[in-house]
Scaffold this active site. Sequence first.
Site, short mmCIF file in Angstrom:
data_model
loop_
_atom_site.label_atom_id
_atom_site.label_comp_id
_atom_site.label_asym_id
_atom_site.label_seq_id
_atom_site.Cartn_x
_atom_site.Cartn_y
_atom_site.Cartn_z
N ASP A 56 0.89 -1.16 0.00
CA ASP A 56 0.00 0.00 0.00
C ASP A 56 0.92 1.21 0.00
O ASP A 56 1.65 1.44 0.98
CB ASP A 56 -0.90 -0.01 1.25
CG ASP A 56 -1.86 1.17 1.26
OD1 ASP A 56 -1.59 2.19 0.59
OD2 ASP A 56 -2.89 1.09 1.96
N TYR A 144 -7.48 15.59 -8.84
CA TYR A 144 -6.50 14.66 -9.42
C TYR A 144 -5.38 15.44 -10.13
O TYR A 144 -4.19 15.16 -9.93
CB TYR A 144 -7.26 13.77 -10.39
CG TYR A 144 -6.47 12.81 -11.24
CD1 TYR A 144 -5.95 11.65 -10.70
CD2 TYR A 144 -6.29 13.05 -12.60
CE1 TYR A 144 -5.25 10.73 -11.50
CE2 TYR A 144 -5.60 12.14 -13.40
CZ TYR A 144 -5.08 10.99 -12.85
OH TYR A 144 -4.40 10.09 -13.64
N VAL A 177 -6.92 6.27 -21.12
CA VAL A 177 -6.60 4.85 -21.26
C VAL A 177 -7.81 4.04 -20.78
O VAL A 177 -8.48 4.41 -19.80
CB VAL A 177 -5.35 4.48 -20.42
CG1 VAL A 177 -4.92 3.04 -20.71
CG2 VAL A 177 -4.20 5.44 -20.71
N1 LIG Z 1 -6.70 5.41 -17.12
C1 LIG Z 1 -6.27 6.56 -17.59
O1 LIG Z 1 -6.88 7.16 -18.49
C2 LIG Z 1 -4.98 7.18 -17.06
C3 LIG Z 1 -4.49 8.29 -17.75
C4 LIG Z 1 -3.32 8.88 -17.30
C5 LIG Z 1 -2.67 8.37 -16.20
N2 LIG Z 1 -3.17 7.30 -15.54
C6 LIG Z 1 -2.44 6.83 -14.37
O2 LIG Z 1 -2.04 5.49 -14.57
C7 LIG Z 1 -1.92 4.82 -13.32
C8 LIG Z 1 -2.70 3.53 -13.36
O3 LIG Z 1 -4.06 3.86 -13.56
P1 LIG Z 1 -5.13 2.86 -14.20
O4 LIG Z 1 -5.81 3.58 -15.29
O5 LIG Z 1 -4.54 1.54 -14.44
O6 LIG Z 1 -6.16 2.83 -12.96
P2 LIG Z 1 -6.93 1.65 -12.24
O7 LIG Z 1 -7.36 0.63 -13.23
O8 LIG Z 1 -7.94 2.34 -11.41
O9 LIG Z 1 -5.80 0.98 -11.31
C9 LIG Z 1 -5.24 1.70 -10.25
C10 LIG Z 1 -4.24 0.78 -9.56
O10 LIG Z 1 -3.61 1.51 -8.50
C11 LIG Z 1 -3.74 0.73 -7.31
N3 LIG Z 1 -3.72 1.56 -6.12
C12 LIG Z 1 -4.51 2.61 -5.80
N4 LIG Z 1 -4.19 3.08 -4.59
C13 LIG Z 1 -3.17 2.30 -4.12
C14 LIG Z 1 -2.43 2.28 -2.92
N5 LIG Z 1 -2.66 3.15 -1.93
N6 LIG Z 1 -1.43 1.37 -2.79
C15 LIG Z 1 -1.20 0.47 -3.77
N7 LIG Z 1 -1.89 0.41 -4.91
C16 LIG Z 1 -2.87 1.33 -5.09
C17 LIG Z 1 -5.06 0.00 -7.48
O11 LIG Z 1 -5.13 -1.08 -6.55
P3 LIG Z 1 -6.57 -1.65 -6.00
O12 LIG Z 1 -7.04 -2.64 -7.04
O13 LIG Z 1 -6.22 -2.27 -4.70
O14 LIG Z 1 -7.49 -0.48 -5.88
C18 LIG Z 1 -4.93 -0.44 -8.92
O15 LIG Z 1 -4.08 -1.55 -9.03
C19 LIG Z 1 -2.41 5.81 -12.26
O16 LIG Z 1 -1.32 6.45 -11.67
C20 LIG Z 1 -3.23 6.79 -13.08
O17 LIG Z 1 -3.32 8.05 -12.48
C21 LIG Z 1 -4.32 6.68 -15.95
#
Ligand SMILES: NC(=O)c1ccc[n+]([C@@H]2O[C@H](COP(=O)([O-])OP(=O)(O)OC[C@H]3O[C@@H](n4cnc5c(N)ncnc54)[C@H](OP(=O)(O)O)[C@@H]3O)[C@@H](O)[C@H]2O)c1
Length: 237
Positions: A56, A144, A177
């Site tokens: 975490d 965010y 994404v």
């Molecule tokens: N999706 C987009 O459009 C997008 C665009 C730009 C940047 N990003 C960035 O890309 C990264 C991944 O995002 P995603 O789209 O894959 O989102 P996602 O599907 O919501 O996945 C988020 C991941 O982060 C984990 N997480 C959240 N809080 C945590 C904590 N305190 N400790 C450990 N793990 C934690 C979640 O774990 P749990 O399953 O336990 O919740 C999950 O594995 C993020 O940094 C996000 O800001 C995403």
Amino acid sequence: MDIKHATALVSGANRGIGRALVEALLSAGVTKVYAAARDVEKVVAGDMRVVAVPLDVTDDASVVALAKRADDVTLLVNNAGVLDFGSVVDAPRAAFERNFAANFYGVLAMSKAFAPVIEQNGGGAVVNILTLVALASMPGLGVYNASKAAAWSLNQSLRAALSRRNIAVHGVFPGAVDTDMLAGVEMPKTSPADVAKAIVAGVSTVVEDIFPDPMSSSVYEAWRKDHKAVEKQFAAM
Ligand SMILES: NC(=O)c1ccc[n+]([C@@H]2O[C@H](COP(=O)([O-])OP(=O)(O)OC[C@H]3O[C@@H](n4cnc5c(N)ncnc54)[C@H](OP(=O)(O)O)[C@@H]3O)[C@@H](O)[C@H]2O)c1
């Protein structure tokens, strides 16, 4: 960086971009990858090179324990993140705290804990998954944006501090994404697999700032030419 000789650690590796990053690193021939997640049961293993570990990023004890255990890491990917929707004037303080805890302080804690590990292993890289909206704010994502813009600044400070220790620091600025994070938001999105592949390619070829999808690279070009125009465009969304 030579991915084939790297031992990587990806936070938030159980779903979304993190899970795709583990796959992309395996495809690129990584030696070993620690797939870190709050719930290790949710990590998809299957390849002998994957080691599921609990993490975490908002819990200092968890971060420190993992840095002790994963003492062969040379490539740290700070991917874990959260997103609260809402405007800065309406969002409660708790939303800011939640987003800053994971997106800013989580990156800071992990980078501080793993910098000595990577250094001891002869150097390597830290990759911070930021976002395109760190460059210019979309008001509906105000909380965010602020946490990720702070992480972008942190990314630059880390780069300056860690370059002396033979650690490269990469910032990644994805556009939309197709993951749970943007579920229900109707807009063109890139697959996490394509984004992850582009990130690994960028790290391999030592690109400091990685724009891993068509939306991010085209907005970045526009932002370089006229950042105020992009700010106004995003403000109107
Ligand atoms: N999706 C987009 O459009 C997008 C665009 C730009 C940047 N990003 C960035 O890309 C990264 C991944 O995002 P995603 O789209 O894959 O989102 P996602 O599907 O919501 O996945 C988020 C991941 O982060 C984990 N997480 C959240 N809080 C945590 C904590 N305190 N400790 C450990 N793990 C934690 C979640 O774990 P749990 O399953 O336990 O919740 C999950 O594995 C993020 O940094 C996000 O800001 C995403």
